[in-house]
Write a protein that holds these residues in place. Structure first.
Motif, PDB file in Angstrom:
ATOM      1  N   LYS A 116      56.751  87.255 -28.616  1.00  0.00           N
ATOM      2  CA  LYS A 116      57.724  86.216 -28.642  1.00  0.00           C
ATOM      3  C   LYS A 116      58.982  86.847 -29.163  1.00  0.00           C
ATOM      4  N   ILE A 117      59.213  87.917 -30.103  1.00  0.00           N
ATOM      5  CA  ILE A 117      60.212  88.502 -30.681  1.00  0.00           C
ATOM      6  C   ILE A 117      60.706  89.428 -29.286  1.00  0.00           C
ATOM      7  N   ALA A 118      59.915  89.975 -28.920  1.00  0.00           N
ATOM      8  CA  ALA A 118      60.082  90.995 -27.816  1.00  0.00           C
ATOM      9  C   ALA A 118      60.795  90.344 -26.535  1.00  0.00           C
ATOM     10  N   ALA A 119      60.312  88.966 -26.495  1.00  0.00           N
ATOM     11  CA  ALA A 119      60.853  88.191 -25.036  1.00  0.00           C
ATOM     12  C   ALA A 119      62.382  87.780 -25.639  1.00  0.00           C
ATOM     13  N   GLY A 120      62.528  87.473 -27.056  1.00  0.00           N
ATOM     14  CA  GLY A 120      63.682  86.881 -27.505  1.00  0.00           C
ATOM     15  C   GLY A 120      64.752  88.111 -27.181  1.00  0.00           C
ATOM     16  N   VAL A 121      64.258  89.148 -27.430  1.00  0.00           N
ATOM     17  CA  VAL A 121      65.503  90.088 -27.408  1.00  0.00           C
ATOM     18  C   VAL A 121      65.604  91.116 -25.867  1.00  0.00           C
ATOM     19  N   ARG A 122      64.770  90.387 -25.044  1.00  0.00           N
ATOM     20  CA  ARG A 122      64.877  90.769 -23.495  1.00  0.00           C
ATOM     21  C   ARG A 122      64.359  92.094 -23.672  1.00  0.00           C
ATOM     22  N   LEU A 123      63.262  92.589 -24.199  1.00  0.00           N
ATOM     23  CA  LEU A 123      62.690  93.890 -23.964  1.00  0.00           C
ATOM     24  C   LEU A 123      61.770  94.039 -22.807  1.00  0.00           C
ATOM     25  N   GLN A 124      61.386  92.839 -22.068  1.00  0.00           N
ATOM     26  CA  GLN A 124      60.551  92.870 -20.825  1.00  0.00           C
ATOM     27  C   GLN A 124      59.286  93.479 -21.055  1.00  0.00           C
ATOM     28  N   SER A 125      58.697  93.501 -22.235  1.00  0.00           N
ATOM     29  CA  SER A 125      57.219  93.890 -22.426  1.00  0.00           C
ATOM     30  C   SER A 125      56.861  92.929 -23.623  1.00  0.00           C
ATOM     31  N   GLY A 126      55.624  93.017 -23.581  1.00  0.00           N
ATOM     32  CA  GLY A 126      54.784  92.274 -24.582  1.00  0.00           C
ATOM     33  C   GLY A 126      54.459  93.218 -25.719  1.00  0.00           C
ATOM     34  N   GLY A 127      54.245  92.569 -26.853  1.00  0.00           N
ATOM     35  CA  GLY A 127      53.891  93.085 -28.091  1.00  0.00           C
ATOM     36  C   GLY A 127      52.581  93.453 -28.228  1.00  0.00           C
ATOM     37  N   TRP A 128      51.633  93.126 -27.615  1.00  0.00           N
ATOM     38  CA  TRP A 128      50.201  93.087 -27.712  1.00  0.00           C
ATOM     39  C   TRP A 128      49.701  94.570 -27.689  1.00  0.00           C
ATOM     40  N   GLU A 129      48.474  94.406 -28.044  1.00  0.00           N
ATOM     41  CA  GLU A 129      47.715  95.711 -27.508  1.00  0.00           C
ATOM     42  C   GLU A 129      46.235  95.325 -27.434  1.00  0.00           C
TER      43      GLU A 129
END
Length: 353
Positions: A22-35
């Motif tokens: 959700k944070i990655a999406a909020g700063v528009r990283l265009q990637s998930g933070g999961w593994e």
């Protein structure tokens, strides 16, 4: 005295475990933070761990084997870690941001827990006992109050794969996966202290002592943690004292070969005194945090602060990294002449990164 002593401190708190999706999406990283991780216990009792992280020297194979071995009660020698091939591991986010252990390693841990949960059901069926009465410790399932009634997890794996004596409706095999999306970052922190001697006639800086105390939560493998710190501190010392890309006013790189670009070796890097405190992270069930970047974060300011401290009585207030002999000598001359207590390089520079 020509040789002046200085003590510098580098305190830091780092945001690691990059990052919740959700944070990655909020700063528009265009990637998930999961593994992701998959754990398969084979008919032979050996274990395959497929991880989405892609190691390039951090020792994932060793650490992930330890995590799986601890969770399953087996030897690390019986674990094979698979990575780096989308034909084998189709899901994964790679390695960066001090996230490998805190996200990828935790995914391995949680996948192993799922394997144990399924194995517990099979063991209860094999031992003709209620699942709630089954205890698991050291790789063995036993009936509470009757430790002699037991089966090993290897026995359970064989039974699960044969499929003839498993609970009704259960799929054969012990093969489980987990995709872990952390609820928050982890926050490694530490304090690095450096003691230097500065030759005020030549500007040469020598590190006399280096002490670091870091907190990466519970340590899976002490040798790997120390190795990560050794490399990171060496990189930070290089940035603070040696490595520099120098350009002329016309933009020509003058340090384009190893004859001109100084990379420190063993003579320039001191022995390190390393200690750890342990503050578990609340953002994952293992409580672990990253360590790969900590050495490089705490070391550069500790070293440069020590150089400034050694020359503070001269009126030196600032030296651009790297604090090469020329820059240190020039800063001393500027301070003594009353022109400026700071020094940079006469040509345009870009510090090591």
């Amino acid at each position: 005295d020509v040789r002046q002593l200085g003590i510098g401190i580098g305190n830091f708190t780092e945001s690691g475990g990059l990052s919740p999706s959700k944070i990655a999406a909020g700063v528009r990283l265009q990637s998930g933070g999961w593994e992701s991780a998959s754990v398969r216990m084979l008919l032979t009792g050996k274990v395959e761990v497929a991880t989405g992280t892609s190691p390039h020297g951090q020792g994932h194979e060793t650490s992930w084997s330890q995590i799986a071995a601890d969770a399953l009660g087996i030897s690390p020698d019986d674990v094979t870690v698979l990575h780096g091939d989308t034909a084998v591991v189709p899901l994964g986010r790679d390695t960066y941001g001090s996230r490998s252990l805190a996200v990828g390693g935790v995914a391995v841990h949680l996948a192993c827990e799922r394997v144990v949960d399924k194995a517990k059901k099979v063991a209860a069926h094999m031992l003709e006992a209620a699942e709630d009465d089954i205890e698991f410790e050291g790789g063995t399932f036993s009936v509470a109050g009757s430790p002699d009634q037991n089966v090993t997890i290897q026995d359970v794996a064989a039974t699960a794969y044969l499929g003839a004596d498993i609970p009704e409706g259960m799929e054969p095999g012990l093969d489980e996966s987990y995709v872990f999306d952390p609820p928050n970052f982890t926050w490694p922190f530490g304090t690095h202290i450096c003691v230097v001697e500065v030759d005020t006639e030549t500007g040469k800086v020598e590190i006399a002592k280096y002490v670091a105390v870091d907190d990466c939560g519970p340590v899976v493998n002490p040798a790997i943690v120390n190795g990560q710190l050794h490399g990171g501190i060496a990189q930070g010392i290089a940035q603070a004292l040696y490595e520099e890309a120098i350009y002329t006013d016309e933009g020509t790189l003058t340090t384009g070969t190893m004859m001109d670009y100084m990379i420190p070796g063993a003579p320039e890097i001191p022995n390190f005194i390393l200690e750890q405190t342990e503050t578990p992270s609340p953002s994952n069930p293992m409580g672990v945090k990253g360590i790969g970047e900590s050495g490089a974060i705490g070391s550069s300011p500790a070293v440069v602060n020590a150089v400034i401290d050694a020359l503070a009585h001269e009126g030196v207030t600032h030296i651009d990294m790297p604090a090469t002999p020329w820059k240190v000598w020039q800063a001393i001359q500027n301070a003594r002449n009353g022109t400026d207590g700071a020094a940079g390089h006469p040509a345009r520079t870009m510090g090591a990164s």
